[in-house]
Design a protein around this motif. Sequence first.
Motif, PDB file in Angstrom:
ATOM      1  N   ASN A  33      69.902 -92.077 -27.970  1.00 25.49           N
ATOM      2  CA  ASN A  33      70.969 -91.442 -28.745  1.00 25.49           C
ATOM      3  C   ASN A  33      71.719 -90.370 -27.959  1.00 25.49           C
ATOM      4  OD1 ASN A  33      70.448 -92.972 -31.082  1.00 25.49           O
ATOM      5  ND2 ASN A  33      68.799 -91.584 -31.687  1.00 25.49           N
ATOM      6  N   PHE A  34      71.416 -90.233 -26.684  1.00 30.07           N
ATOM      7  CA  PHE A  34      72.097 -89.224 -25.870  1.00 30.07           C
ATOM      8  C   PHE A  34      73.609 -89.448 -25.877  1.00 30.07           C
ATOM      9  CE2 PHE A  34      74.192 -88.525 -21.761  1.00 30.07           C
ATOM     10  CZ  PHE A  34      74.050 -87.160 -21.627  1.00 30.07           C
ATOM     11  N   ARG A  35      74.341 -88.355 -26.014  1.00 34.63           N
ATOM     12  CA  ARG A  35      75.797 -88.368 -25.864  1.00 34.63           C
ATOM     13  C   ARG A  35      76.181 -87.272 -24.876  1.00 34.63           C
ATOM     14  NH1 ARG A  35      74.791 -92.104 -28.550  1.00 34.63           N
ATOM     15  NH2 ARG A  35      75.943 -93.032 -30.303  1.00 34.63           N
ATOM     16  N   GLU A  36      77.192 -87.533 -24.079  1.00 33.92           N
ATOM     17  CA  GLU A  36      77.665 -86.510 -23.164  1.00 33.92           C
ATOM     18  C   GLU A  36      78.234 -85.322 -23.942  1.00 33.92           C
ATOM     19  OE1 GLU A  36      79.377 -87.679 -19.184  1.00 33.92           O
ATOM     20  OE2 GLU A  36      80.003 -89.401 -20.418  1.00 33.92           O
ATOM     21  N   ARG A 223      75.197 -96.707 -19.109  1.00 39.45           N
ATOM     22  CA  ARG A 223      75.336 -96.866 -20.547  1.00 39.45           C
ATOM     23  C   ARG A 223      75.464 -95.516 -21.239  1.00 39.45           C
ATOM     24  NH1 ARG A 223      74.219-100.896 -18.212  1.00 39.45           N
ATOM     25  NH2 ARG A 223      74.466-103.018 -19.004  1.00 39.45           N
ATOM     26  N   ALA A 224      74.806 -94.523 -20.693  1.00 36.17           N
ATOM     27  CA  ALA A 224      74.973 -93.169 -21.233  1.00 36.17           C
ATOM     28  C   ALA A 224      76.411 -92.701 -21.056  1.00 36.17           C
ATOM     29  CB  ALA A 224      74.016 -92.208 -20.524  1.00 36.17           C
ATOM     30  N   ALA A 225      76.978 -92.962 -19.869  1.00 40.49           N
ATOM     31  CA  ALA A 225      78.357 -92.533 -19.589  1.00 40.49           C
ATOM     32  C   ALA A 225      79.370 -93.305 -20.423  1.00 40.49           C
ATOM     33  CB  ALA A 225      78.652 -92.717 -18.105  1.00 40.49           C
ATOM     34  N   ALA A 226      79.030 -94.517 -20.837  1.00 41.34           N
ATOM     35  CA  ALA A 226      79.973 -95.358 -21.582  1.00 41.34           C
ATOM     36  C   ALA A 226      80.020 -95.017 -23.059  1.00 41.34           C
ATOM     37  CB  ALA A 226      79.597 -96.840 -21.404  1.00 41.34           C
ATOM     38  N   ARG A 227      78.992 -94.291 -23.567  1.00 40.19           N
ATOM     39  CA  ARG A 227      78.920 -93.974 -24.990  1.00 40.19           C
ATOM     40  C   ARG A 227      79.659 -92.666 -25.262  1.00 40.19           C
ATOM     41  NH1 ARG A 227      73.234 -95.202 -27.763  1.00 40.19           N
ATOM     42  NH2 ARG A 227      74.672 -95.248 -29.529  1.00 40.19           N
ATOM     43  N   LYS A 228      80.648 -92.714 -26.108  1.00 36.95           N
ATOM     44  CA  LYS A 228      81.458 -91.531 -26.422  1.00 36.95           C
ATOM     45  C   LYS A 228      81.277 -91.128 -27.887  1.00 36.95           C
ATOM     46  CE  LYS A 228      83.119 -91.677 -22.270  1.00 36.95           C
ATOM     47  NZ  LYS A 228      82.660 -90.715 -21.265  1.00 36.95           N
TER      48      LYS A 228
END
Length: 228
Positions: A33-36, A223-228
């Motif tokens: 569930n990590f988001r930047e 995948r972390a970087a792609a999730r906004k």
Amino acid sequence: MSMVLPAVRFLMSAFVVFIVLLMGGSVVPRNANFRETPDGVPIYVVSNGFHTDLLMPLYETRSGIRWLDTLGQPALTAAFGAHEYVAFGWGNEAFFLESYAGGFPKAGTVARALLPGRTLMHVDFYRQDPAAGKHVVPLRISVAQYQELSRYIARSFQPDSAGRRVLRNAHGYTAEDFFFLARGQYHALRTCNDWTNQGLRQAGIRSALKAPLAASVLFQVRRAAARK
């Protein structure tokens, strides 16, 4: 002989199952569930295709973390104070040292790396941030996540009796990278990429269940970087 062949087959089958389970861990995420953090601290996961490093700001104002102060090497402070970033990697001592001048370690060194062995921290200074690409993944993380990741990196150094980080060599592969003594042992189940992956996981950043290869780490951070 009749007993030997079934035993060999069993061991080979067990080894194949072990490899499948090990590699399968690459696609299972931790901290899914990590988001930047939009205005967060910029970090990078960088790779040469085999090994991964964590690239951090040399001085991060909100956390107050100054890596040159942490390293405690006046010569490095004088030489690299104007640089913007520093990369950290962990790995097998013999493997690192035999990679000088672009060489590849001997077959015996690679084989022995499967067994527990001594380790070094590789520290590489960057004048500016690298461009995102196939082997470079930028992330923005919270100050709290950055502090936790920094603590993980700092704990990976093996200090001397006075608590100082110990410089192993006067230089590394170039004039801008160096090796320090590190904690822990490298082996088949604890690779350089596992070290990177564990740091990301402990900081609450998306990572793999198991990451023996650089591709395992990059698969999840992309995948972390792609999730906004």
